[in-house]
Scaffold this motif. Structure first.
Motif, PDB file in Angstrom:
ATOM      1  N   THR A 187       0.779  -1.153  -0.058  1.00 22.16           N
ATOM      2  CA  THR A 187      -0.033  -0.095  -0.092  1.00 22.16           C
ATOM      3  C   THR A 187       0.779   1.053   0.025  1.00 22.16           C
ATOM      4  O   THR A 187       0.523   2.343  -0.828  1.00 22.16           O
ATOM      5  N   GLU A 188       1.931   1.499   0.783  1.00 26.01           N
ATOM      6  CA  GLU A 188       2.614   2.366   0.795  1.00 26.01           C
ATOM      7  C   GLU A 188       3.572   2.548  -0.657  1.00 26.01           C
ATOM      8  O   GLU A 188       3.503   3.795  -1.167  1.00 26.01           O
ATOM      9  N   ALA A 189       3.936   1.610  -0.966  1.00 26.33           N
ATOM     10  CA  ALA A 189       4.664   1.393  -2.483  1.00 26.33           C
ATOM     11  C   ALA A 189       3.551   2.203  -3.408  1.00 26.33           C
ATOM     12  O   ALA A 189       3.784   2.993  -4.459  1.00 26.33           O
ATOM     13  N   ASP A 190       2.346   1.608  -3.530  1.00 23.89           N
ATOM     14  CA  ASP A 190       1.270   2.195  -4.377  1.00 23.89           C
ATOM     15  C   ASP A 190       0.958   3.813  -4.044  1.00 23.89           C
ATOM     16  O   ASP A 190       0.838   4.429  -5.104  1.00 23.89           O
ATOM     17  N   GLY A 191       0.992   4.045  -2.855  1.00 23.61           N
ATOM     18  CA  GLY A 191       0.751   5.560  -2.773  1.00 23.61           C
ATOM     19  C   GLY A 191       2.092   6.429  -3.117  1.00 23.61           C
ATOM     20  O   GLY A 191       1.640   7.319  -3.604  1.00 23.61           O
ATOM     21  N   GLU A 192       3.130   5.674  -3.226  1.00 24.42           N
ATOM     22  CA  GLU A 192       4.625   6.510  -3.531  1.00 24.42           C
ATOM     23  C   GLU A 192       4.300   6.567  -4.915  1.00 24.42           C
ATOM     24  O   GLU A 192       4.699   7.592  -5.590  1.00 24.42           O
ATOM     25  N   LYS A 193       4.055   5.666  -5.703  1.00 25.58           N
ATOM     26  CA  LYS A 193       3.794   5.398  -7.078  1.00 25.58           C
ATOM     27  C   LYS A 193       2.620   6.493  -7.461  1.00 25.58           C
ATOM     28  O   LYS A 193       3.024   7.178  -8.423  1.00 25.58           O
ATOM     29  N   GLN A 194       1.611   6.323  -6.824  1.00 25.85           N
ATOM     30  CA  GLN A 194       0.537   7.506  -7.519  1.00 25.85           C
ATOM     31  C   GLN A 194       1.238   8.991  -7.122  1.00 25.85           C
ATOM     32  O   GLN A 194       0.730   9.676  -7.962  1.00 25.85           O
ATOM     33  N   ALA A 195       1.879   9.166  -6.166  1.00 29.33           N
ATOM     34  CA  ALA A 195       2.430  10.497  -5.948  1.00 29.33           C
ATOM     35  C   ALA A 195       3.406  10.868  -6.986  1.00 29.33           C
ATOM     36  O   ALA A 195       3.512  11.842  -7.504  1.00 29.33           O
ATOM     37  N   ALA A 196       4.307   9.877  -7.297  1.00 33.55           N
ATOM     38  CA  ALA A 196       5.280  10.377  -8.444  1.00 33.55           C
ATOM     39  C   ALA A 196       4.789  10.496  -9.672  1.00 33.55           C
ATOM     40  O   ALA A 196       5.037  11.311 -10.427  1.00 33.55           O
ATOM     41  N   ILE A 197       3.625   9.648  -9.969  1.00 30.20           N
ATOM     42  CA  ILE A 197       2.843   9.890 -11.177  1.00 30.20           C
ATOM     43  C   ILE A 197       2.079  11.087 -11.275  1.00 30.20           C
ATOM     44  O   ILE A 197       2.295  11.742 -12.073  1.00 30.20           O
ATOM     45  N   THR A 198       1.611  11.523 -10.126  1.00 28.34           N
ATOM     46  CA  THR A 198       0.963  12.994  -9.882  1.00 28.34           C
ATOM     47  C   THR A 198       1.899  14.164 -10.201  1.00 28.34           C
ATOM     48  O   THR A 198       1.816  15.010 -11.000  1.00 28.34           O
ATOM     49  N   ARG A 199       3.320  13.889  -9.517  1.00 31.94           N
ATOM     50  CA  ARG A 199       4.522  14.883  -9.703  1.00 31.94           C
ATOM     51  C   ARG A 199       4.586  14.932 -11.136  1.00 31.94           C
ATOM     52  O   ARG A 199       4.950  16.155 -11.634  1.00 31.94           O
ATOM     53  N   ALA A 200       4.803  13.937 -11.679  1.00 34.05           N
ATOM     54  CA  ALA A 200       5.296  13.964 -12.990  1.00 34.05           C
ATOM     55  C   ALA A 200       4.055  14.446 -14.209  1.00 34.05           C
ATOM     56  O   ALA A 200       4.448  15.298 -14.914  1.00 34.05           O
ATOM     57  N   GLU A 201       2.780  14.180 -13.707  1.00 37.67           N
ATOM     58  CA  GLU A 201       2.084  14.761 -14.548  1.00 37.67           C
ATOM     59  C   GLU A 201       1.916  16.231 -14.517  1.00 37.67           C
ATOM     60  O   GLU A 201       1.866  17.171 -15.185  1.00 37.67           O
ATOM     61  N   GLY A 202       2.127  16.774 -13.347  1.00 39.49           N
ATOM     62  CA  GLY A 202       2.314  18.201 -13.113  1.00 39.49           C
ATOM     63  C   GLY A 202       3.278  18.891 -13.861  1.00 39.49           C
ATOM     64  O   GLY A 202       3.313  20.003 -14.334  1.00 39.49           O
ATOM     65  N   ALA A 203       4.646  18.194 -13.615  1.00 43.98           N
ATOM     66  CA  ALA A 203       5.780  18.889 -14.427  1.00 43.98           C
ATOM     67  C   ALA A 203       5.654  18.834 -15.687  1.00 43.98           C
ATOM     68  O   ALA A 203       6.001  19.834 -16.372  1.00 43.98           O
ATOM     69  N   LYS A 204       4.783  17.777 -16.235  1.00 44.29           N
ATOM     70  CA  LYS A 204       4.501  17.529 -17.794  1.00 44.29           C
ATOM     71  C   LYS A 204       3.657  18.737 -18.146  1.00 44.29           C
ATOM     72  O   LYS A 204       3.933  19.550 -19.112  1.00 44.29           O
ATOM     73  N   GLN A 205       2.675  19.078 -17.431  1.00 53.04           N
ATOM     74  CA  GLN A 205       1.804  20.125 -17.694  1.00 53.04           C
ATOM     75  C   GLN A 205       2.415  21.428 -17.697  1.00 53.04           C
ATOM     76  O   GLN A 205       2.256  22.356 -18.499  1.00 53.04           O
ATOM     77  N   ALA A 206       3.281  21.423 -16.565  1.00 51.29           N
ATOM     78  CA  ALA A 206       4.324  22.938 -16.517  1.00 51.29           C
ATOM     79  C   ALA A 206       5.046  23.010 -17.668  1.00 51.29           C
ATOM     80  O   ALA A 206       5.335  24.178 -18.117  1.00 51.29           O
ATOM     81  N   ALA A 207       5.550  22.026 -18.126  1.00 43.59           N
ATOM     82  CA  ALA A 207       6.565  22.169 -19.261  1.00 43.59           C
ATOM     83  C   ALA A 207       5.591  22.386 -20.505  1.00 43.59           C
ATOM     84  O   ALA A 207       6.347  23.238 -21.249  1.00 43.59           O
ATOM     85  N   ILE A 208       4.540  21.983 -20.518  1.00 46.58           N
ATOM     86  CA  ILE A 208       3.709  22.265 -21.740  1.00 46.58           C
ATOM     87  C   ILE A 208       3.311  23.571 -22.141  1.00 46.58           C
ATOM     88  O   ILE A 208       3.414  24.217 -22.716  1.00 46.58           O
ATOM     89  N   LEU A 209       2.939  23.926 -20.621  1.00 46.99           N
ATOM     90  CA  LEU A 209       2.524  25.489 -20.537  1.00 46.99           C
ATOM     91  C   LEU A 209       3.553  26.581 -20.832  1.00 46.99           C
ATOM     92  O   LEU A 209       3.362  27.630 -21.329  1.00 46.99           O
ATOM     93  N   GLU A 210       4.872  26.034 -20.144  1.00 48.99           N
ATOM     94  CA  GLU A 210       5.879  26.763 -20.558  1.00 48.99           C
ATOM     95  C   GLU A 210       6.510  26.846 -21.876  1.00 48.99           C
ATOM     96  O   GLU A 210       6.831  27.822 -22.646  1.00 48.99           O
TER      97      GLU A 210
END
Length: 335
Positions: A187-210
């Protein structure tokens, strides 16, 4: 005479009680004639033949609960477990339950014990602990089929308690703890995975907007340069026309432009600590003033051309267009 009357009354009472039988609700009585079963009495009042018939068995027709004694059973994987249970039965046929088996509760209890040992012994310990419903179903099917000739219906059978040995219980506790720790890690690993995916999605959207911002800025810069180039081209065309007419200020325009660019490069030089303004700066100011007059003259000539241009619906003019007025200031020679 009195004794004889008393004896007759007592005999009449005995005959009355032996002939009239009242069967309560939930019970059925069997009737025997000279020891042989003849019929069954249902709830209510019934009459018997005196000195010939008598009540044989009093059967309980309500659902009954029988206890299955605790016993040790060896499973398929050689684990010893203690098992006990309960069985719910109901007599459906009083005659068969009374005359086809002796001591019906004891017989059903022993039947349940033997079949419970057979069913549990054919399963492994993990299956026994996790599949109680399957064990109950198998036992009910077997017990019901075995008691059907006795006129008894097995409604339910339940395992009341199932106790494995102490060492197996400790092993199961350790196994459960390890399994829960594994689930926690997963469960902890799944939470870290989801958090990493969310951060990556945020960085991706920020890069796209930039990137979109840089593209928009580049587009705006290119448009500005295009507008500047168009303005420069128009200015050059106007100056070229003025030079063609012999206007000295137009020539001074190019000289002043190069002069200003050279002076700006000199001021931007990082090695130069002191910038000396030449004495001819006043001439440059005069040149710039001449350029202002030249631009004004070009605007007036453009306005005169627009006024002299014939309208689409009107007839062409026969008079020549008005000649351009001389510029103000006298810096351009008259023609």
């Amino acid at each position: 005479m009195s004794y004889f009357a008393i004896a007759l009354v007592v005999l009449a009472i005995v005959l009355l009680f032996s002939v009239v039988k009242i069967v309560p609700q939930g019970r059925e009585f069997t009737v025997e004639r000279f020891g042989k079963y003849t019929r069954t009495l249902t709830p209510g009042i019934s009459l018997l033949t005196p000195f010939v018939e008598r009540i044989g068995r009093r059967m309980n027709m309500m659902e009954q609960v029988l206890d299955v004694p605790t016993q040790e059973v060896i499973t398929k994987d050689n684990a010893v477990v203690k098992v006990d249970g309960i069985v719910f039965i109901q007599v459906m046929d009083a005659a068969r339950a009374a005359y086809r088996v002796d001591d019906l509760p004891y017989a059903i209890s022993q039947l349940c014990m033997t079949n419970l040992r057979t069913v549990v012994g054919s399963m492994e310990l993990d299956e026994v602990l996790s599949q109680r419903d399957a064990i109950n179903t198998r036992l009910l099917h077997v017990i019901d089929a075995a008691t059907e000739p006795w006129g008894v219906k097995a409604n339910r059978i339940e395992i009341k308690d199932l106790t494995p040995p102490a060492d197996i219980t400790n092993a199961m506790a350790r196994q459960m703890k390890a399994e829960r720790e594994r689930r926690a890690v997963v469960t902890e690993a799944d939470g870290e995975k989801q958090a990493a995916i969310t951060r990556a999605e945020g960085a991706k959207q920020a890069a796209i907007l930039e990137a979109e911002g840089r593209r928009e800025a580049a587009f705006r810069d290119a448009e500005a340069r295009e507008r500047e180039a168009e303005a420069e081209a128009k200015a050059t065309a106007m100056v070229s026309e003025a030079i063609a007419r012999g206007d000295v200020n137009a020539i001074n325009y190019f000289v002043a432009q190069k002069y200003v660019e050279a002076f700006a490069e000199l001021a931007r030089n990082p090695t130069a600590k002191t910038v000396i303004v030449p004495s001819e700066m006043s001439g440059l100011v005069g040149t710039i003033a001449g350029l202002g007059e030249l631009v004004g003259l070009a605007k007036e000539q453009q306005q005169i051309r627009n006024e002299s241009r014939p309208a689409p619906a009107a007839a062409p003019r026969t008079t020549p267009p008005t000649p351009p007025r001389p510029p103000r200031g006298g810096s351009v020679p008259r023609t």
